[in-house]
Design a protein around this motif. Sequence first.
Motif, PDB file in Angstrom:
ATOM      1  N   SER A  70      -8.181  18.798   4.320  1.00 57.55           N
ATOM      2  CA  SER A  70      -8.628  17.405   4.254  1.00 57.55           C
ATOM      3  C   SER A  70      -7.966  16.599   5.351  1.00 57.55           C
ATOM      4  CB  SER A  70      -8.269  16.786   2.903  1.00 57.55           C
ATOM      5  OG  SER A  70      -8.919  17.474   1.852  1.00 57.55           O
ATOM      6  N   ILE A  71      -8.779  15.796   6.037  1.00 54.08           N
ATOM      7  CA  ILE A  71      -8.283  14.870   7.053  1.00 54.08           C
ATOM      8  C   ILE A  71      -8.685  13.472   6.612  1.00 54.08           C
ATOM      9  CG2 ILE A  71      -8.440  14.116   9.448  1.00 54.08           C
ATOM     10  CD1 ILE A  71      -9.108  17.015  10.205  1.00 54.08           C
ATOM     11  N   TYR A  72      -7.696  12.597   6.473  1.00 53.93           N
ATOM     12  CA  TYR A  72      -7.942  11.243   5.984  1.00 53.93           C
ATOM     13  C   TYR A  72      -7.597  10.219   7.052  1.00 53.93           C
ATOM     14  CZ  TYR A  72      -7.498  13.714   1.488  1.00 53.93           C
ATOM     15  OH  TYR A  72      -7.633  14.586   0.443  1.00 53.93           O
ATOM     16  N   THR A  73      -8.482   9.245   7.262  1.00 51.87           N
ATOM     17  CA  THR A  73      -8.156   8.114   8.132  1.00 51.87           C
ATOM     18  C   THR A  73      -8.057   6.815   7.347  1.00 51.87           C
ATOM     19  OG1 THR A  73     -10.450   7.580   8.689  1.00 51.87           O
ATOM     20  CG2 THR A  73      -9.329   9.206  10.095  1.00 51.87           C
ATOM     21  N   ALA A  74      -8.636   6.777   6.153  1.00 52.83           N
ATOM     22  CA  ALA A  74      -8.669   5.551   5.350  1.00 52.83           C
ATOM     23  C   ALA A  74      -7.297   5.244   4.757  1.00 52.83           C
ATOM     24  CB  ALA A  74      -9.694   5.682   4.240  1.00 52.83           C
ATOM     25  N   CYS A  75      -6.920   3.979   4.814  1.00 55.06           N
ATOM     26  CA  CYS A  75      -5.633   3.501   4.280  1.00 55.06           C
ATOM     27  C   CYS A  75      -5.888   2.453   3.205  1.00 55.06           C
ATOM     28  CB  CYS A  75      -4.795   2.871   5.391  1.00 55.06           C
ATOM     29  SG  CYS A  75      -4.453   3.958   6.772  1.00 55.06           S
ATOM     30  N   HIS A  76      -5.064   2.480   2.175  1.00 56.32           N
ATOM     31  CA  HIS A  76      -5.204   1.543   1.061  1.00 56.32           C
ATOM     32  C   HIS A  76      -3.849   0.931   0.742  1.00 56.32           C
ATOM     33  CE1 HIS A  76      -9.146   3.357   0.265  1.00 56.32           C
ATOM     34  NE2 HIS A  76      -8.538   4.511   0.529  1.00 56.32           N
ATOM     35  N   SER A  77      -3.870  -0.294   0.288  1.00 52.31           N
ATOM     36  CA  SER A  77      -2.643  -0.981  -0.092  1.00 52.31           C
ATOM     37  C   SER A  77      -1.969  -0.273  -1.260  1.00 52.31           C
ATOM     38  CB  SER A  77      -2.955  -2.426  -0.483  1.00 52.31           C
ATOM     39  OG  SER A  77      -1.789  -3.064  -0.946  1.00 52.31           O
ATOM     40  N   THR A  78      -0.637  -0.306  -1.278  1.00 48.87           N
ATOM     41  CA  THR A  78       0.095   0.212  -2.426  1.00 48.87           C
ATOM     42  C   THR A  78       0.198  -0.837  -3.531  1.00 48.87           C
ATOM     43  OG1 THR A  78       2.179  -0.411  -1.387  1.00 48.87           O
ATOM     44  CG2 THR A  78       1.436   1.860  -1.074  1.00 48.87           C
ATOM     45  N   ASP A  79      -0.128  -2.088  -3.202  1.00 47.84           N
ATOM     46  CA  ASP A  79      -0.149  -3.153  -4.203  1.00 47.84           C
ATOM     47  C   ASP A  79      -1.458  -3.061  -4.981  1.00 47.84           C
ATOM     48  OD1 ASP A  79      -1.266  -6.121  -4.751  1.00 47.84           O
ATOM     49  OD2 ASP A  79       0.914  -6.050  -5.031  1.00 47.84           O
ATOM     50  N   PRO A  80      -1.411  -2.853  -6.321  1.00 46.17           N
ATOM     51  CA  PRO A  80      -2.645  -2.643  -7.075  1.00 46.17           C
ATOM     52  C   PRO A  80      -3.607  -3.822  -7.059  1.00 46.17           C
ATOM     53  CG  PRO A  80      -0.752  -2.716  -8.555  1.00 46.17           C
ATOM     54  CD  PRO A  80      -0.224  -2.735  -7.167  1.00 46.17           C
ATOM     55  N   VAL A  81      -3.091  -5.040  -7.052  1.00 44.43           N
ATOM     56  CA  VAL A  81      -3.974  -6.212  -7.028  1.00 44.43           C
ATOM     57  C   VAL A  81      -4.718  -6.254  -5.696  1.00 44.43           C
ATOM     58  CG1 VAL A  81      -4.045  -8.731  -7.080  1.00 44.43           C
ATOM     59  CG2 VAL A  81      -2.560  -7.494  -8.679  1.00 44.43           C
ATOM     60  N   GLU A  82      -3.983  -6.060  -4.615  1.00 42.52           N
ATOM     61  CA  GLU A  82      -4.605  -6.044  -3.291  1.00 42.52           C
ATOM     62  C   GLU A  82      -5.576  -4.877  -3.154  1.00 42.52           C
ATOM     63  OE1 GLU A  82      -2.676  -5.297   0.966  1.00 42.52           O
ATOM     64  OE2 GLU A  82      -1.968  -7.162   0.042  1.00 42.52           O
ATOM     65  N   ARG A  83      -5.187  -3.700  -3.645  1.00 41.77           N
ATOM     66  CA  ARG A  83      -6.037  -2.512  -3.565  1.00 41.77           C
ATOM     67  C   ARG A  83      -7.359  -2.725  -4.297  1.00 41.77           C
ATOM     68  NH1 ARG A  83      -2.402   1.035  -4.961  1.00 41.77           N
ATOM     69  NH2 ARG A  83      -2.813   0.929  -7.189  1.00 41.77           N
ATOM     70  N   ASN A  84      -7.320  -3.418  -5.415  1.00 42.73           N
ATOM     71  CA  ASN A  84      -8.523  -3.648  -6.220  1.00 42.73           C
ATOM     72  C   ASN A  84      -9.524  -4.605  -5.568  1.00 42.73           C
ATOM     73  OD1 ASN A  84      -7.745  -1.839  -8.151  1.00 42.73           O
ATOM     74  ND2 ASN A  84      -6.808  -3.379  -9.478  1.00 42.73           N
ATOM     75  N   THR A  85      -9.136  -5.257  -4.463  1.00 47.14           N
ATOM     76  CA  THR A  85     -10.090  -6.093  -3.722  1.00 47.14           C
ATOM     77  C   THR A  85     -11.026  -5.240  -2.876  1.00 47.14           C
ATOM     78  OG1 THR A  85      -8.706  -6.380  -1.762  1.00 47.14           O
ATOM     79  CG2 THR A  85      -8.389  -7.969  -3.584  1.00 47.14           C
ATOM     80  N   PRO A 101      -3.603   9.563   7.614  1.00 45.74           N
ATOM     81  CA  PRO A 101      -4.025   8.635   8.669  1.00 45.74           C
ATOM     82  C   PRO A 101      -2.966   8.425   9.744  1.00 45.74           C
ATOM     83  CG  PRO A 101      -4.576   7.740   6.506  1.00 45.74           C
ATOM     84  CD  PRO A 101      -3.724   8.953   6.276  1.00 45.74           C
ATOM     85  N   GLY A 102      -3.455   8.309  10.988  1.00 48.08           N
ATOM     86  CA  GLY A 102      -2.593   7.966  12.102  1.00 48.08           C
ATOM     87  C   GLY A 102      -1.855   9.123  12.738  1.00 48.08           C
ATOM     88  N   VAL A 103      -2.067  10.340  12.268  1.00 46.69           N
ATOM     89  CA  VAL A 103      -1.326  11.504  12.758  1.00 46.69           C
ATOM     90  C   VAL A 103      -1.953  12.053  14.037  1.00 46.69           C
ATOM     91  CG1 VAL A 103      -0.864  13.945  12.234  1.00 46.69           C
ATOM     92  CG2 VAL A 103      -0.349  12.195  10.535  1.00 46.69           C
ATOM     93  N   THR A 104      -1.092  12.480  14.957  1.00 42.66           N
ATOM     94  CA  THR A 104      -1.500  13.235  16.131  1.00 42.66           C
ATOM     95  C   THR A 104      -0.796  14.588  16.080  1.00 42.66           C
ATOM     96  OG1 THR A 104      -1.886  11.289  17.504  1.00 42.66           O
ATOM     97  CG2 THR A 104      -1.439  13.354  18.655  1.00 42.66           C
TER      98      THR A 104
END
Length: 185
Positions: free
Chosen positions: A108-123, A147-150
């Motif tokens: 699996s290769i992931y580029t998507a990033c999500h907030s660790t804050d649950p309220v912010e993530r739920n937006t 994400p962000g790895v080379t």
Amino acid sequence: MTEKEKMLAGEVYSAVDPELLKELNMVKDIIHEYNMLRPSDFASRLSILKRLLGHVGDDKVFINQPFFCDYGKQISVGKRFFANFNFVVLDEAPVTIGDDCFIGPNVSIYTACHSTDPVERNTRQEWAKPVTIGDNVWIGGSVTILPGVTIGDNVTIGAGSVVVKDIPSNCVAVGNPCKVIKSLL
């Protein structure tokens, strides 16, 4: 800027934007078509990959079914690329893979990033960071690349590794988190 333009620029964007969702669903239909082809129908498989991916290095590119991605067009693979079963690429940002790269099963290769804050993530606001893999790289089975790895050229990533930071060229790296264990020079 549109939400897609924000996504491609690495800025925070709405993952539930109607235009992005429409594109995701169109790509899912193409992926479904690809995954339902007879495995021996090499010509149709290559044709779909050329339509789906942003760049296909040559006619020797091979991705075993099933294969899954989000947008496809942000994925670039070099010459003689091979990926085994259950290759997953979340390509909200560019994923660039060099020549003569081999991907083991369940990678699996992931580029998507999500907030660790649950309220912010739920937006449903997120952002994306590109992943770059050099030439002559072997990614072992069940590896996750964040994400962000080379990853440099001439690298082997051991099975089951979780790659959380850049890996230099000419080495073997393994583990969670993935670390260099052997230099090849």
